[in-house]
Write a protein that holds these residues in place. Structure first.
Motif, mmCIF file in Angstrom:
data_model
loop_
_atom_site.group_PDB
_atom_site.id
_atom_site.type_symbol
_atom_site.label_atom_id
_atom_site.label_comp_id
_atom_site.label_asym_id
_atom_site.label_seq_id
_atom_site.Cartn_x
_atom_site.Cartn_y
_atom_site.Cartn_z
ATOM 1 N N CYS A 1 0.839 -1.206 0.000
ATOM 2 C CA CYS A 1 0.000 0.000 0.000
ATOM 3 C C CYS A 1 0.872 1.254 0.000
ATOM 4 C CB CYS A 1 -0.915 -0.018 1.225
ATOM 5 S SG CYS A 1 -2.110 1.332 1.294
ATOM 6 N N GLU A 2 1.890 1.297 0.839
ATOM 7 C CA GLU A 2 2.780 2.447 0.903
ATOM 8 C C GLU A 2 3.557 2.623 -0.395
ATOM 9 O OE1 GLU A 2 3.534 5.094 3.188
ATOM 10 O OE2 GLU A 2 1.484 4.383 3.398
ATOM 11 N N HIS A 3 4.002 1.506 -0.955
ATOM 12 C CA HIS A 3 4.761 1.552 -2.199
ATOM 13 C C HIS A 3 3.922 2.161 -3.313
ATOM 14 C CE1 HIS A 3 6.890 0.108 -5.794
ATOM 15 N NE2 HIS A 3 7.951 -0.013 -5.020
ATOM 16 N N GLU A 4 2.652 1.764 -3.382
ATOM 17 C CA GLU A 4 1.757 2.267 -4.426
ATOM 18 C C GLU A 4 1.560 3.776 -4.321
ATOM 19 O OE1 GLU A 4 -1.806 0.025 -4.019
ATOM 20 O OE2 GLU A 4 -0.979 -1.789 -4.943
ATOM 21 N N ALA B 1 6.709 6.062 -6.319
ATOM 22 C CA ALA B 1 6.853 6.767 -7.594
ATOM 23 C C ALA B 1 7.206 8.235 -7.381
ATOM 24 C CB ALA B 1 5.568 6.657 -8.421
ATOM 25 N N LEU B 2 6.688 8.833 -6.312
ATOM 26 C CA LEU B 2 6.983 10.233 -6.035
ATOM 27 C C LEU B 2 8.451 10.397 -5.653
ATOM 28 C CD1 LEU B 2 5.751 13.073 -5.762
ATOM 29 C CD2 LEU B 2 5.306 12.544 -3.358
ATOM 30 N N VAL B 3 8.941 9.529 -4.768
ATOM 31 C CA VAL B 3 10.351 9.584 -4.375
ATOM 32 C C VAL B 3 11.240 9.328 -5.588
ATOM 33 C CG1 VAL B 3 12.138 8.513 -2.946
ATOM 34 C CG2 VAL B 3 9.844 8.885 -2.004
ATOM 35 N N GLU B 4 10.858 8.353 -6.395
ATOM 36 C CA GLU B 4 11.618 8.037 -7.602
ATOM 37 C C GLU B 4 11.722 9.252 -8.520
ATOM 38 O OE1 GLU B 4 11.558 4.383 -10.769
ATOM 39 O OE2 GLU B 4 9.653 5.424 -10.427
ATOM 40 N N ALA B 5 10.624 9.963 -8.695
ATOM 41 C CA ALA B 5 10.611 11.127 -9.584
ATOM 42 C C ALA B 5 11.562 12.215 -9.093
ATOM 43 C CB ALA B 5 9.196 11.675 -9.698
ATOM 44 N N PHE B 6 11.584 12.450 -7.791
ATOM 45 C CA PHE B 6 12.472 13.480 -7.253
ATOM 46 C C PHE B 6 13.935 13.082 -7.370
ATOM 47 C CE2 PHE B 6 8.653 14.925 -4.769
ATOM 48 C CZ PHE B 6 8.608 16.200 -5.326
ATOM 49 N N ILE C 1 17.317 5.251 -5.079
ATOM 50 C CA ILE C 1 15.880 5.534 -4.907
ATOM 51 C C ILE C 1 15.329 4.746 -3.725
ATOM 52 C CG2 ILE C 1 13.595 5.270 -5.956
ATOM 53 C CD1 ILE C 1 15.092 5.660 -8.697
ATOM 54 N N ARG C 2 15.680 3.475 -3.649
ATOM 55 C CA ARG C 2 15.174 2.616 -2.570
ATOM 56 C C ARG C 2 15.628 3.144 -1.206
ATOM 57 N NH1 ARG C 2 14.014 -2.918 -1.626
ATOM 58 N NH2 ARG C 2 13.344 -3.027 0.552
#
Length: 202
Positions: A127-130, A134-139, A158-159
C-alpha cells in the motif's frame, strides 16, 4: 454518453465518504483491533449491511482509509513541490511538506503504526509503495537528470531514499505530541545533510 451522475450514484458516493470519515476517526481514536464495523456503522448512521455493501471487510475498509490518506498527502506534497522549478529546491520543499504531514496525529498513527497491524507487513508495504515510491523516484531522478546527484546505482539510491523518508515518518509518528516538532526538525536536518553529502562533485 452523459457523464452526469444519477442521484443514486451521488448518494452512494456520499455514503462511502461518510463511512471513510467515521472509520478514520474511530481507527485513529481506538486503533484497528479495537474498532468494530458495528461501531463504524452506528457512527455513520448506517446498518452493518450498508457497510458491507461498500466494503467486504474491516480490513478492506481500513485499506480504503489508508488509500485516501496517502493519496491526499501525495497530492499536497506534489502541489508544494510544483511551485519550484529548481529540482533540489522542489525536492527540499517536498520533504518539508511530507514531514509536516507526518506530524498530523491521525496520518501518523494510521499510516505508520496501525497500518502494519491491520494489513500485515506485506500488505502495508504494498500500500505504501503504491502511494509514495513513484513520487520519491521522480524526485531522485530529477536530481540525477539535472546533475545534482551522480547517476549511479539508480535503483538502490531511490530505494534508500524511500526507506529513509519512511523511517522519518515512523519516527515522527512514534514521538510524543510534545516532541513531534523536535523529531521532525532533526529528521529534516539529517536528511538534508545526507543529501548535500551525496552532491556530485563539480
Amino acid at each position: 454518453m452523459s457523464n452526469v451522475k444519477s442521484r443514486r450514484e451521488l448518494y452512494s458516493e456520499a455514503t462511502r465518504e461518510a463511512l471513510l470519515d467515521e472509520a478514520t476517526r474511530l481507527f485513529a481514536e481506538k486503533g484497528f483491533a479495537d474498532t468494530s464495523l458495528d461501531e463504524i456503522a452506528t457512527a455513520s448512521l448506517l446498518t452493518r449491511g450498508a457497510v458491507y455493501h461498500h466494503f467486504a471487510s474491516k480490513k478492506a475498509l481500513f485499506e480504503a482509509v489508508l488509500d485516501r490518506l496517502g493519496t491526499a498527502v501525495v497530492q499536497r506534497v506534489t502541489a508544494v513541490a510544483a511551485q519550484f522549478q529548481e529540482p533540489v529546491v522542489a525536492a527540499t520543499a517536498a520533504l518539508d511538506a511530507f514531514l509536516t504531514e507526518s506530524c498530523d496525529p491521525v496520518y501518523g498513527k494510521l499510516v505508520w503504526q496501525e497500518g502494519p497491524l491491520a494489513l500485515g507487513w506485506e500488505g502495508w508495504r504494498r500500500c505504501e509503495h503504491e502511494h509514495s515510491y513513484a513520487l520519491v523516484e521522480a524526485f531522485v531522478l530529477a536530481l540525477m537528470n539535472n546533475g545534482y546527484l551522480e547517476r549511479k546505482a539508480e535503483t538502490t539510491t531511490i530505494r534508500l531514499f524511500y526507506e529513509m523518508i519512511g523511517g522519518a515518518g515512523l519516527a515522527i509518528a512514534e514521538a510524543d505530541s510534545a516532541d513531534k516538532e523536535r523529531v521532525r526538525s532533526e529528521c529534516s536536518d539529517v536528511m538534508l545533510r545526507l543529501l548535500a553529502g551525496l552532491r556530485r562533485a563539480e
